[in-house]
Design a protein around this motif. Structure first.
Motif, short mmCIF file in Angstrom:
data_model
loop_
_atom_site.label_atom_id
_atom_site.label_comp_id
_atom_site.label_asym_id
_atom_site.label_seq_id
_atom_site.Cartn_x
_atom_site.Cartn_y
_atom_site.Cartn_z
N GLY A 237 0.81 -1.21 0.00
CA GLY A 237 0.00 0.00 0.00
C GLY A 237 0.84 1.25 0.00
O GLY A 237 2.02 1.26 -0.39
N VAL A 238 0.23 2.34 0.44
CA VAL A 238 0.86 3.66 0.37
C VAL A 238 1.95 3.81 1.42
O VAL A 238 1.75 3.51 2.61
CB VAL A 238 -0.20 4.77 0.55
CG1 VAL A 238 0.45 6.15 0.51
CG2 VAL A 238 -1.27 4.65 -0.54
N LEU A 239 3.11 4.29 1.00
CA LEU A 239 4.23 4.50 1.91
C LEU A 239 3.95 5.63 2.89
O LEU A 239 3.52 6.72 2.48
CB LEU A 239 5.48 4.87 1.12
CG LEU A 239 6.33 3.76 0.53
CD1 LEU A 239 7.31 4.36 -0.47
CD2 LEU A 239 7.07 3.01 1.62
N PRO A 240 4.20 5.42 4.18
CA PRO A 240 4.14 6.55 5.12
C PRO A 240 5.22 7.57 4.77
O PRO A 240 6.30 7.22 4.29
CB PRO A 240 4.41 5.88 6.47
CG PRO A 240 4.10 4.45 6.28
CD PRO A 240 4.45 4.15 4.86
N GLU A 241 4.94 8.81 5.04
CA GLU A 241 5.90 9.88 4.74
C GLU A 241 7.21 9.62 5.47
O GLU A 241 7.23 9.32 6.68
CB GLU A 241 5.32 11.23 5.17
CG GLU A 241 6.20 12.42 4.82
CD GLU A 241 5.57 13.74 5.18
OE1 GLU A 241 6.26 14.78 5.05
OE2 GLU A 241 4.38 13.74 5.59
N GLY A 242 8.30 9.73 4.74
CA GLY A 242 9.63 9.60 5.33
C GLY A 242 10.18 8.19 5.37
O GLY A 242 11.38 8.00 5.63
N LEU A 243 9.34 7.19 5.11
CA LEU A 243 9.81 5.80 5.24
C LEU A 243 10.86 5.46 4.19
O LEU A 243 11.85 4.79 4.47
CB LEU A 243 8.64 4.83 5.16
CG LEU A 243 8.99 3.35 5.37
CD1 LEU A 243 9.59 3.13 6.75
CD2 LEU A 243 7.77 2.46 5.18
N ALA A 244 10.65 5.92 2.96
CA ALA A 244 11.61 5.63 1.90
C ALA A 244 12.99 6.17 2.27
O ALA A 244 14.01 5.48 2.07
CB ALA A 244 11.13 6.23 0.58
N GLY A 245 13.03 7.38 2.80
CA GLY A 245 14.30 7.95 3.21
C GLY A 245 14.96 7.19 4.33
O GLY A 245 16.19 7.04 4.36
N ASP A 246 14.16 6.69 5.26
CA ASP A 246 14.71 5.93 6.38
C ASP A 246 15.34 4.62 5.90
O ASP A 246 16.41 4.22 6.37
CB ASP A 246 13.61 5.63 7.40
CG ASP A 246 13.18 6.86 8.17
OD1 ASP A 246 13.97 7.82 8.24
OD2 ASP A 246 12.05 6.87 8.69
N VAL A 247 14.66 3.93 4.97
CA VAL A 247 15.21 2.68 4.44
C VAL A 247 16.49 2.95 3.65
O VAL A 247 17.49 2.22 3.78
CB VAL A 247 14.17 1.96 3.56
CG1 VAL A 247 14.78 0.73 2.89
CG2 VAL A 247 12.96 1.54 4.40
N ALA A 248 16.48 4.02 2.86
CA ALA A 248 17.69 4.38 2.11
C ALA A 248 18.85 4.71 3.04
O ALA A 248 20.01 4.36 2.78
CB ALA A 248 17.39 5.55 1.19
#
Length: 297
Positions: A237-248
């Motif tokens: 589903g939809v990514l929570p804000e900031g999660l992509a940056g945290d994983v990166a």
């Protein structure tokens, strides 16, 4: 192709049929009823997803429990049980306790099993039955059936639209980095948390893989420590804000298909489980330590 892989590929057609069948089935919960949904293993995770969907649709308070943990004495207008085999001990015992006390509905794949007498109303989804030990198409078809019975759910695609997304999910190549990873963490929010739990279970069952699953917003409260290079965080589903940056930031591989229906995205996780099992020399049709149904003596 393994039997499991062949059954995974049939899911789009199964969902279309489930959507049609839900229109004429009288045993589904009615809007406003207080409902509990139950099952074991995969069926419990589908119950978790449906409970969240039903509440999101505004149709009434809906709880989900593993059948062995169903709270004694709690009152409901209806209890829905999901059981592919129709023989699971904990489900049958619970339905027996509820008989004549609370109306019950069961979803099953086999009309020749004890659940036919144990529940007040039974939806037989026999076209989605499986020879495989590991559940794939029956579980998603049961959820599609229940989901179709809700009608429109805000922010959620129709089952017909989900089936279209599923047609792509059964054929598109899996990312090489995801297949080659050493660890996978599955994440979800709302109804997709149940899908995250199920994806992780498929990976453990079929491939003996190191997988975990969490509500997406809880992932940053500790579990993110397991993510790093060669490890995957997979969001349904939809990514929570900031999660992509945290994983990166921690060097992990993020998987997120926000445009696809999350149930269709679960098919990709099922396919990954089969691919990983085969790469490790395991037979996905004969998973270790598992049987098709758990019947307690």
């Amino acid at each position: 192709m393994s039997r499991t892989a062949a059954e995974i590929a049939t899911q789009p057609a199964c969902w279309h049929r489930a959507a049609e069948a839900a229109l004429t089935f009288d045993g589904l919960p009615k809007p406003g009823e207080r409902v509990a949904v139950t099952g074991c293993g995969t069926s419990w995770f589908m119950a978790i997803a449906y409970a969240a969907l039903r509440e999101a649709a505004g149709q009434g308070e809906t709880d989900a429990f593993a059948s062995s943990e169903f709270p004694a004495g709690r009152t409901y207008d209806r209890v829905v049980a999901i059981t592919r085999s129709g023989t699971t001990t904990e489900v049958l015992e619970l339905l027996g306790e509820l008989k004549g006390v609370i109306p019950t509905t069961a979803l099953t794949a086999d009309p020749k099993t004890p659940v036919m007498d144990a529940a007040d109303s039974v939806a037989v989804l026999d076209w989605a039955d499986e020879e495989s030990v590991v559940q794939t198409r029956f579980a998603t078809t049961a959820l599609a059936f229940l989901r179709a019975g809700l009608g429109d759910v805000p922010g959620v695609k129709s089952v017909a639209e989900a089936a279209v997304d599923a047609e792509l999910a059964v054929t598109e190549p899996l990312p090489a980095a995801v297949v080659a990873a050493e660890q996978w963490t599955f994440l979800g929010r709302g109804w997709t948390y149940g899908l995250a739990l199920e994806a992780a279970l498929k990976m453990r069952e079929a491939a003996g893989a190191w997988t975990e699953s969490y509500p997406a917003m809880e992932y940053r409260h500790g579990p993110i420590s397991i993510t790093g290079p060669g490890r995957v965080a997979w969001m349904f589903g939809v990514l929570p804000e900031g999660l992509a940056g945290d994983v990166a930031r921690v060097g992990g591989e993020l998987v997120a298909r926000e445009e696809a229906d999350p149930l269709a995205d679960l098919i990709r996780a099922q396919r990954l489980a089969v691919a990983l099992a085969e790469s490790r020399g395991f037979d996905p049709d004969h998973p270790r330590n598992l049987t098709r149904s758990v019947i307690l003596s």
